[in-house]
Enzyme design. Structure first.
Site, short mmCIF file in Angstrom:
data_model
loop_
_atom_site.label_atom_id
_atom_site.label_comp_id
_atom_site.label_asym_id
_atom_site.label_seq_id
_atom_site.Cartn_x
_atom_site.Cartn_y
_atom_site.Cartn_z
N LYS A 1 -11.34 -4.50 -2.45
CA LYS A 1 -10.78 -5.32 -3.30
C LYS A 1 -11.45 -5.82 -4.52
CE LYS A 1 -7.42 -7.06 -0.30
NZ LYS A 1 -7.31 -7.72 0.89
N LYS B 1 2.96 -0.71 1.49
CA LYS B 1 3.59 -1.84 0.43
C LYS B 1 2.79 -1.44 -0.87
CE LYS B 1 2.96 -5.59 2.66
NZ LYS B 1 3.13 -5.33 4.08
N LYS C 1 0.62 7.73 3.10
CA LYS C 1 0.72 6.61 4.24
C LYS C 1 1.78 5.72 3.49
CE LYS C 1 -1.99 3.21 6.43
NZ LYS C 1 -1.42 1.75 5.66
P1 ADP Z 1 0.69 -2.46 4.23
O1 ADP Z 1 -0.20 -1.20 4.32
O2 ADP Z 1 2.01 -2.19 3.93
O3 ADP Z 1 0.38 -3.57 3.31
P2 ADP Z 1 -0.28 -3.92 6.40
O4 ADP Z 1 -1.69 -3.75 5.93
O5 ADP Z 1 -0.03 -5.25 6.15
O6 ADP Z 1 0.77 -2.88 5.51
O7 ADP Z 1 -0.27 -3.66 7.73
C1 ADP Z 1 0.10 -4.42 8.94
C2 ADP Z 1 -0.06 -3.79 10.08
O8 ADP Z 1 1.12 -2.43 10.35
C3 ADP Z 1 -1.39 -3.19 10.49
O9 ADP Z 1 -1.80 -3.46 11.82
C4 ADP Z 1 -1.16 -1.66 10.30
O10 ADP Z 1 -1.81 -0.98 11.20
C5 ADP Z 1 0.32 -1.26 10.49
N1 ADP Z 1 0.78 -0.29 9.56
C6 ADP Z 1 1.00 -0.41 8.06
N2 ADP Z 1 1.26 0.74 7.73
C7 ADP Z 1 1.16 1.66 8.56
C8 ADP Z 1 1.71 3.13 8.58
N3 ADP Z 1 2.12 4.03 7.51
N4 ADP Z 1 1.78 3.82 9.66
C9 ADP Z 1 1.27 2.88 11.01
N5 ADP Z 1 0.76 1.72 10.94
C10 ADP Z 1 0.96 0.95 9.81
#
Ligand code: ADP
Ligand code: TRP
Length: 321
Positions: A110, A192, A189
Site C-alpha cells: 500500500k 475489485k 485474478k
Molecule cells: P478483492 O481482490 O476483489 O478486493 P478481497 O481482497 O476483498 O477481494 O477478498 C476477499 C476474500 O475473497 C479473500 O478472502 C480472498 O481470498 C477471496 N478472493 C478474492 N478474489 C478471489 C479470487 N479471484 N479467487 C479466489 N478467491 C478470491
C-alpha cells in the site's frame, strides 16, 4: 474445532469472493464451531466515506445470510459490536515489535502504491491478531494473501505467552489448495482492484454485459480449442458438474465451438445457480432492522465467548488491581 474468519465490507460481492472465501466458510458451519464476522474496523483503513462503510456492512451481512450462513449454527457479528477487541489490540500492541509490522507485505504494497500510511494501516495486523486471539480461534481459513498476517498473529501470541504466561491458543492458517483462484473477465485474478469482476447480485442485463466482455482468443470457430487456457471455460467450470465439464472440454477440443454459445450458457448457469440466494436477499433486504437484530444477537454471543480471554489477558498484564 473453532474456526474463525473475517471479511471486509468493501464492495459488491463477486464470484471470486464467493468461491474463494464465502462458500468454503459457510460450509464450516456444518462441521465446526464457526465464528464469522464483518471487519468494519479494518475497513476503516481504506474506506473514509462513512455512508459507504455503514451501507457496506449491511450489504455484506445480506450477502452472507442469503448465501446460506445460518446464524443459529454459527456466530455471526460485526466486529465493532464487540469493542473489547480494541482493548485487546492495545494490550497486544505492547508485545508487537514495530519492525514486524513494517515488514508486512500488505503495508509495504500500500505504501508503495503511494498511499500515505496512517497508524491504523500499520496497526492492521495487531487488530487482526486481537480478532483471532480474543475468541481463541484455532483454525483460520484465509486466502494466500493473508498468510503473513496469520504468521504475525502467531508471533504476537507466542511473545505474549512467553512474556506473561500461557494465555492464548496459537492459531493456524488454513489455506485450502482445492479452493479455486477465480479468474476475472480479462484473464487476471478476479479482483475489485483490477475492475475485472463478475458480481453475484447485479441486474440481469449487467451480468449479460459482463459475461459478453470475457476475453477469449481469436481461434476460428472450426479450429480445436484448448479449454484449460480459456477464461470462459475456467469460469463456467465453477457451475458445472465434473461430467458436464468433461463434455464441454470435448466440445472445445473437437472444433466448431462458438465462444458466444458458451457465454450464453455461462449466463444461464450463473443466473440459475444464484436464483435462490437472489430471491432470499431481496426478501431479507425488505427488513434491515431484522438483519441488525441478527447481528446484535451474534455480537452478544461473541462477547460472551470473548469475556474470559480478555479477563485473563487483563489480569496477566496487571490491569486488575
Ligand atoms: P478483492 O481482490 O476483489 O478486493 P478481497 O481482497 O476483498 O477481494 O477478498 C476477499 C476474500 O475473497 C479473500 O478472502 C480472498 O481470498 C477471496 N478472493 C478474492 N478474489 C478471489 C479470487 N479471484 N479467487 C479466489 N478467491 C478470491
Ligand atoms: N485481513 C483480512 C482480509 O483482508 C480480514 C480479517 C480481519 C480477518 N480480521 C480477521 C481474516 C481475522 C481472518 C481472521 O481478508
Amino acid at each position: 474445532m473453532r474456526v474463525l474468519s473475517g471479511i471486509q465490507p468493501s464492495g459488491e460481492l463477486h464470484i471470486g469472493n464467493y468461491f474463494g472465501m464465502m462458500k468454503p466458510m459457510i460450509e464450516y458451519q456444518e462441521r465446526s464451531e464457526l465464528f464469522c464476522f464483518i471487519v468494519n474496523y479494518h475497513a476503516m483503513t481504506s474506506v473514509s466515506d462513512s455512508q459507504r462503510l455503514s451501507r457496506g456492512t449491511i450489504e455484506v451481512a445480506l450477502d452472507f445470510l442469503s448465501l446460506g450462513l445460518d446464524p443459529e449454527k454459527s456466530i455471526f457479528w460485526v466486529q465493532s459490536d464487540v469493542p473489547e477487541v480494541t482493548e485487546l489490540t492495545w494490550i497486544l500492541n505492547n508485545v508487537t515489535p514495530v519492525g514486524l509490522l513494517l515488514r508486512s507485505h500488505s503495508y509495504k504494497d500500500k505504501t508503495a502504491q503511494g498511499i500515505a500510511p496512517n497508524h491504523g494501516l500499520l496497526s492492521y495486523p495487531v487488530l487482526m491478531a486481537a480478532d483471532i486471539l480474543l475468541y481463541q480461534g484455532e483454525k483460520v481459513p484465509v486466502g494466500k494473501d493473508q498468510q503473513q498476517h496469520l504468521e504475525i498473529t502467531r508471533d504476537i501470541a507466542l511473545k505474549f505467552n512467553a512474556t506473561y504466561g500461557e494465555t492464548f491458543v496459537i492459531p493456524e492458517a488454513e489455506i485450502n489448495p482445492n479452493i479455486p483462484m477465480v479468474v476475472g473477465i480479462d484473464g487476471r485474478k478476479m479482483s475489485k482492484s483490477y475492475d475485472n469482476t463478475i458480481e453475484i447480485f447485479c441486474e440481469e442485463e449487467v451480468l449479460k454485459e459482463k459475461i459478453a466482455r470475457i476475453v477469449t482468443d481469436s481461434t476460428p470457430v472450426a479450429a480445436p480449442k484448448d479449454p484449460d487456457k480459456c477464461n470462459l471455460f475456467i469460469n463456467i467450470s465453477l457451475f458445472l458438474e465434473e461430467h458436464e465439464k468433461a463434455a464441454l472440454a470435448e466440445r472445445y477440443r473437437g472444433g466448431g465451438l462458438k465462444y458466444s454459445e458458451v457465454k450464453k450458457e455461462l449466463f444461464s448457469r450463473m443466473w440459475e445457480y444464484f436464483r435462490g440466494a437472489r430471491e432470499k436477499r431481496k426478501n431479507l433486504a425488505k427488513d434491515l432492522d431484522q438483519i441488525r437484530k441478527i447481528l446484535r444477537a451474534g455480537a452478544e454471543k461473541a462477547r460472551y465467548r470473548a469475556a474470559p480471554t480478555l479477563a485473563a489477558a487483563r489480569k496477566r498484564v496487571g490491569l486488575v488491581y
